[in-house]
Design a protein around this motif. Structure first.
Motif, PDB file in Angstrom:
ATOM      1  N   GLY A 213       0.811  -1.211   0.000  1.00 48.50           N
ATOM      2  CA  GLY A 213       0.000   0.000   0.000  1.00 48.50           C
ATOM      3  C   GLY A 213       0.843   1.259   0.000  1.00 48.50           C
ATOM      4  O   GLY A 213       0.477   2.266  -0.611  1.00 48.50           O
ATOM      5  N   LEU A 214       1.986   1.220   0.677  1.00 50.31           N
ATOM      6  CA  LEU A 214       2.893   2.363   0.707  1.00 50.31           C
ATOM      7  C   LEU A 214       3.458   2.654  -0.676  1.00 50.31           C
ATOM      8  O   LEU A 214       3.467   3.801  -1.142  1.00 50.31           O
ATOM      9  N   VAL A 215       3.921   1.606  -1.347  1.00 44.18           N
ATOM     10  CA  VAL A 215       4.445   1.771  -2.713  1.00 44.18           C
ATOM     11  C   VAL A 215       3.330   2.215  -3.648  1.00 44.18           C
ATOM     12  O   VAL A 215       3.525   3.085  -4.511  1.00 44.18           O
ATOM     13  N   GLU A 216       2.150   1.643  -3.473  1.00 43.30           N
ATOM     14  CA  GLU A 216       0.989   1.995  -4.291  1.00 43.30           C
ATOM     15  C   GLU A 216       0.679   3.489  -4.198  1.00 43.30           C
ATOM     16  O   GLU A 216       0.403   4.140  -5.212  1.00 43.30           O
ATOM     17  N   ALA A 217       0.731   4.051  -2.988  1.00 45.75           N
ATOM     18  CA  ALA A 217       0.429   5.468  -2.801  1.00 45.75           C
ATOM     19  C   ALA A 217       1.429   6.354  -3.544  1.00 45.75           C
ATOM     20  O   ALA A 217       1.052   7.330  -4.211  1.00 45.75           O
ATOM     21  N   VAL A 218       2.708   6.018  -3.456  1.00 48.70           N
ATOM     22  CA  VAL A 218       3.750   6.812  -4.104  1.00 48.70           C
ATOM     23  C   VAL A 218       3.617   6.747  -5.623  1.00 48.70           C
ATOM     24  O   VAL A 218       3.743   7.762  -6.326  1.00 48.70           O
ATOM     25  N   VAL A 219       3.323   5.564  -6.140  1.00 52.51           N
ATOM     26  CA  VAL A 219       3.278   5.371  -7.589  1.00 52.51           C
ATOM     27  C   VAL A 219       2.005   5.953  -8.207  1.00 52.51           C
ATOM     28  O   VAL A 219       2.044   6.574  -9.280  1.00 52.51           O
ATOM     29  N   PHE A 220       0.870   5.803  -7.523  1.00 54.22           N
ATOM     30  CA  PHE A 220      -0.407   6.090  -8.167  1.00 54.22           C
ATOM     31  C   PHE A 220      -1.097   7.382  -7.745  1.00 54.22           C
ATOM     32  O   PHE A 220      -2.169   7.699  -8.275  1.00 54.22           O
ATOM     33  N   THR A 221      -0.513   8.146  -6.836  1.00 48.57           N
ATOM     34  CA  THR A 221      -1.107   9.439  -6.488  1.00 48.57           C
ATOM     35  C   THR A 221      -1.258  10.351  -7.707  1.00 48.57           C
ATOM     36  O   THR A 221      -2.301  11.002  -7.861  1.00 48.57           O
ATOM     37  N   PRO A 222      -0.268  10.433  -8.612  1.00 54.09           N
ATOM     38  CA  PRO A 222      -0.465  11.273  -9.809  1.00 54.09           C
ATOM     39  C   PRO A 222      -1.648  10.823 -10.669  1.00 54.09           C
ATOM     40  O   PRO A 222      -2.371  11.666 -11.222  1.00 54.09           O
ATOM     41  N   PHE A 223      -1.877   9.522 -10.805  1.00 57.25           N
ATOM     42  CA  PHE A 223      -3.007   9.025 -11.573  1.00 57.25           C
ATOM     43  C   PHE A 223      -4.333   9.476 -10.936  1.00 57.25           C
ATOM     44  O   PHE A 223      -5.258   9.901 -11.628  1.00 57.25           O
ATOM     45  N   GLU A 224      -4.402   9.354  -9.609  1.00 52.19           N
ATOM     46  CA  GLU A 224      -5.626   9.741  -8.913  1.00 52.19           C
ATOM     47  C   GLU A 224      -5.868  11.238  -9.027  1.00 52.19           C
ATOM     48  O   GLU A 224      -7.007  11.690  -9.140  1.00 52.19           O
ATOM     49  N   ARG A 225      -4.796  12.010  -9.001  1.00 51.90           N
ATOM     50  CA  ARG A 225      -4.903  13.471  -9.137  1.00 51.90           C
ATOM     51  C   ARG A 225      -5.504  13.835 -10.492  1.00 51.90           C
ATOM     52  O   ARG A 225      -6.449  14.633 -10.575  1.00 51.90           O
ATOM     53  N   VAL A 226      -4.985  13.258 -11.557  1.00 49.19           N
ATOM     54  CA  VAL A 226      -5.500  13.536 -12.899  1.00 49.19           C
ATOM     55  C   VAL A 226      -6.954  13.088 -13.018  1.00 49.19           C
ATOM     56  O   VAL A 226      -7.799  13.791 -13.576  1.00 49.19           O
ATOM     57  N   GLN A 227      -7.247  11.922 -12.488  1.00 48.38           N
ATOM     58  CA  GLN A 227      -8.601  11.379 -12.534  1.00 48.38           C
ATOM     59  C   GLN A 227      -9.595  12.302 -11.844  1.00 48.38           C
ATOM     60  O   GLN A 227     -10.674  12.593 -12.389  1.00 48.38           O
ATOM     61  N   ASN A 228      -9.262  12.798 -10.676  1.00 50.21           N
ATOM     62  CA  ASN A 228     -10.178  13.651  -9.927  1.00 50.21           C
ATOM     63  C   ASN A 228     -10.383  15.007 -10.593  1.00 50.21           C
ATOM     64  O   ASN A 228     -11.481  15.566 -10.555  1.00 50.21           O
ATOM     65  N   VAL A 229      -9.339  15.543 -11.206  1.00 52.45           N
ATOM     66  CA  VAL A 229      -9.480  16.803 -11.938  1.00 52.45           C
ATOM     67  C   VAL A 229     -10.416  16.628 -13.130  1.00 52.45           C
ATOM     68  O   VAL A 229     -11.301  17.455 -13.386  1.00 52.45           O
ATOM     69  N   LEU A 230     -10.242  15.541 -13.868  1.00 57.14           N
ATOM     70  CA  LEU A 230     -11.063  15.295 -15.050  1.00 57.14           C
ATOM     71  C   LEU A 230     -12.529  15.047 -14.704  1.00 57.14           C
ATOM     72  O   LEU A 230     -13.430  15.435 -15.451  1.00 57.14           O
ATOM     73  N   GLN A 231     -12.788  14.406 -13.579  1.00 57.92           N
ATOM     74  CA  GLN A 231     -14.159  14.055 -13.229  1.00 57.92           C
ATOM     75  C   GLN A 231     -14.937  15.201 -12.594  1.00 57.92           C
ATOM     76  O   GLN A 231     -16.155  15.116 -12.460  1.00 57.92           O
ATOM     77  N   ASN A 232     -14.236  16.265 -12.215  1.00 55.36           N
ATOM     78  CA  ASN A 232     -14.903  17.440 -11.663  1.00 55.36           C
ATOM     79  C   ASN A 232     -15.450  18.283 -12.804  1.00 55.36           C
ATOM     80  O   ASN A 232     -14.688  18.886 -13.564  1.00 55.36           O
ATOM     81  N   GLY A 233     -16.777  18.326 -12.939  1.00 49.64           N
ATOM     82  CA  GLY A 233     -17.395  19.052 -14.041  1.00 49.64           C
ATOM     83  C   GLY A 233     -17.050  20.521 -14.069  1.00 49.64           C
ATOM     84  O   GLY A 233     -17.140  21.167 -15.127  1.00 49.64           O
ATOM     85  N   GLN A 234     -16.657  21.105 -12.919  1.00 47.71           N
ATOM     86  CA  GLN A 234     -16.316  22.523 -12.865  1.00 47.71           C
ATOM     87  C   GLN A 234     -15.011  22.838 -13.588  1.00 47.71           C
ATOM     88  O   GLN A 234     -14.703  24.007 -13.840  1.00 47.71           O
ATOM     89  N   ASN A 235     -14.239  21.796 -13.921  1.00 47.00           N
ATOM     90  CA  ASN A 235     -12.964  22.012 -14.612  1.00 47.00           C
ATOM     91  C   ASN A 235     -13.069  21.885 -16.125  1.00 47.00           C
ATOM     92  O   ASN A 235     -12.064  22.027 -16.822  1.00 47.00           O
ATOM     93  N   ASP A 236     -14.262  21.596 -16.641  1.00 51.12           N
ATOM     94  CA  ASP A 236     -14.425  21.305 -18.074  1.00 51.12           C
ATOM     95  C   ASP A 236     -13.936  22.442 -18.964  1.00 51.12           C
ATOM     96  O   ASP A 236     -13.353  22.204 -20.025  1.00 51.12           O
ATOM     97  N   ARG A 237     -14.183  23.680 -18.565  1.00 50.58           N
ATOM     98  CA  ARG A 237     -13.810  24.820 -19.427  1.00 50.58           C
ATOM     99  C   ARG A 237     -12.326  25.147 -19.340  1.00 50.58           C
ATOM    100  O   ARG A 237     -11.686  25.434 -20.350  1.00 50.58           O
ATOM    101  N   ARG A 238     -11.780  25.112 -18.132  1.00 53.00           N
ATOM    102  CA  ARG A 238     -10.377  25.494 -17.959  1.00 53.00           C
ATOM    103  C   ARG A 238      -9.411  24.426 -18.457  1.00 53.00           C
ATOM    104  O   ARG A 238      -8.377  24.730 -19.049  1.00 53.00           O
ATOM    105  N   VAL A 239      -9.747  23.178 -18.179  1.00 61.02           N
ATOM    106  CA  VAL A 239      -8.885  22.063 -18.621  1.00 61.02           C
ATOM    107  C   VAL A 239      -9.781  20.999 -19.269  1.00 61.02           C
ATOM    108  O   VAL A 239     -10.119  19.988 -18.646  1.00 61.02           O
ATOM    109  N   PRO A 240     -10.171  21.197 -20.510  1.00 59.31           N
ATOM    110  CA  PRO A 240     -11.157  20.314 -21.149  1.00 59.31           C
ATOM    111  C   PRO A 240     -10.634  18.953 -21.587  1.00 59.31           C
ATOM    112  O   PRO A 240     -11.413  18.029 -21.811  1.00 59.31           O
ATOM    113  N   THR A 241      -9.323  18.804 -21.701  1.00 60.85           N
ATOM    114  CA  THR A 241      -8.760  17.544 -22.200  1.00 60.85           C
ATOM    115  C   THR A 241      -7.724  16.993 -21.230  1.00 60.85           C
ATOM    116  O   THR A 241      -7.214  17.708 -20.354  1.00 60.85           O
ATOM    117  N   LEU A 242      -7.421  15.721 -21.423  1.00 62.91           N
ATOM    118  CA  LEU A 242      -6.393  15.087 -20.604  1.00 62.91           C
ATOM    119  C   LEU A 242      -5.050  15.777 -20.783  1.00 62.91           C
ATOM    120  O   LEU A 242      -4.322  16.004 -19.807  1.00 62.91           O
TER     121      LEU A 242
END
Length: 282
Positions: free
Chosen positions: A113-142
């Motif tokens: 779990g410790l290694v998982e957190a270090v490796v995959f935090t960036p993936f979760e960050r991108v995922q959460n930004v994309l799924q927030n509908g309020q970000n559609d205009r400012r950052v519309p694409t991956l």
């Protein structure tokens, strides 16, 4: 010696492959439920309103943001199951009965779990930004999200909310790997088939874990979903979240019912597939 190395390599390959396959299938099935839960966590809405938002946006946007979690969960399962088994094997050889054998899976899960957190935090960050509908205009694409995050220092960009993610992942992995074996054995003792027992074990274990650690997931989602604005620390974000939920545990756990459903399906399927492949490989 070469033959031994080869056999160990094949052994580890199948463990990592089985973990990735089980996670890939379960993620594709459960993503709409996951996105509904995310909307509840961010916008503090009821399940009916969250579903209404997604229906209004249409099918084309339903799977917006699926690439990061699909890649993350596939790689996550590959790393989590494979690394836990590798660590468990090493601990079994070196513990010399200093640590109870029943505690070794949980300890190996903590390390994974410790290694998982270090490796995959960036993936979760991108995922959460994309799924927030309020970000559609400012950052519309991956691509626009990646460019924006890259321009920030790691603690504010890709590694936002690393501390709560590490706490959630290490505790969750320890509980999962520590409990799923005994629970599966107890269920199988009731006369059920190994596949059904694994599914029920994954379901019950993940249900307990997701409900226990749900507040951390809400905190992470709220910390990572925003782009720009004033940046606050973990405790300040927690206080803001608690106030926004009117100091109510019931409101903090909004979306909890869907978390149970998501966990039941995701980890039930993943556990059943992984255990089945593992038994066939042995």
């Amino acid at each position: 010696f070469k033959q031994t190395i080869y056999l160990v390599g094949v052994f580890l390959f199948f463990f990592y492959l089985h973990g990735g396959t089980s996670s890939l299938i379960s993620t594709l099935i459960i993503f709409p439920v996951y996105k509904t839960v995310f909307r509840q966590q961010i916008h503090n809405t009821s399940v009916h309103r969250a579903v209404g938002q997604l229906l209004k946006e249409g099918p084309a946007k339903l799977y917006r943001g699926v690439a990061p979690p699909l890649l993350m969960r596939t790689l996550n399962g590959t790393l989590l199951f494979g690394l836990q088994d590798t660590l468990l094997h090493q601990l079994s050889l070196s513990s010399q009965q200093v640590i109870l054998s029943s505690a070794l899976p949980a300890l190996a899960g903590f390390g994974a779990g410790l290694v998982e957190a270090v490796v995959f935090t960036p993936f979760e960050r991108v995922q959460n930004v994309l799924q927030n509908g309020q970000n559609d205009r400012r950052v519309p694409t991956l691509k626009s999200v990646l460019v924006r995050l890259k321009a920030q220092r790691p603690a504010l960009g890709y590694y936002r909310a690393l501390l709560p993610i590490t706490a959630r992942n290490t505790l969750g992995s320890s509980l999962y790997f520590g409990l799923k074996g005994p629970v599966c054995a107890a269920v199988e003792a009731q006369g059920l088939s190994p596949g059904v027992s694994s599914f029920i074990s994954g379901t019950l274990t993940s249900m307990v874990i997701s409900l226990t650690l749900y507040p951390l997931s809400v905190l992470v989602a709220n910390m990572q979903a925003q782009m720009g604005g004033e940046v606050k620390g973990v405790m300040a974000c927690w206080r803001m979240l608690w106030e926004s939920r009117q100091r109510s545990v019931a409101l903090l756990y909004r979306g909890g019912s869907l978390v149970i459903l998501r966990s039941c399906i995701t980890w039930g399927i993943a556990t059943a597939i992984y255990d089945t492949h593992q038994k066939r490989s042995n």
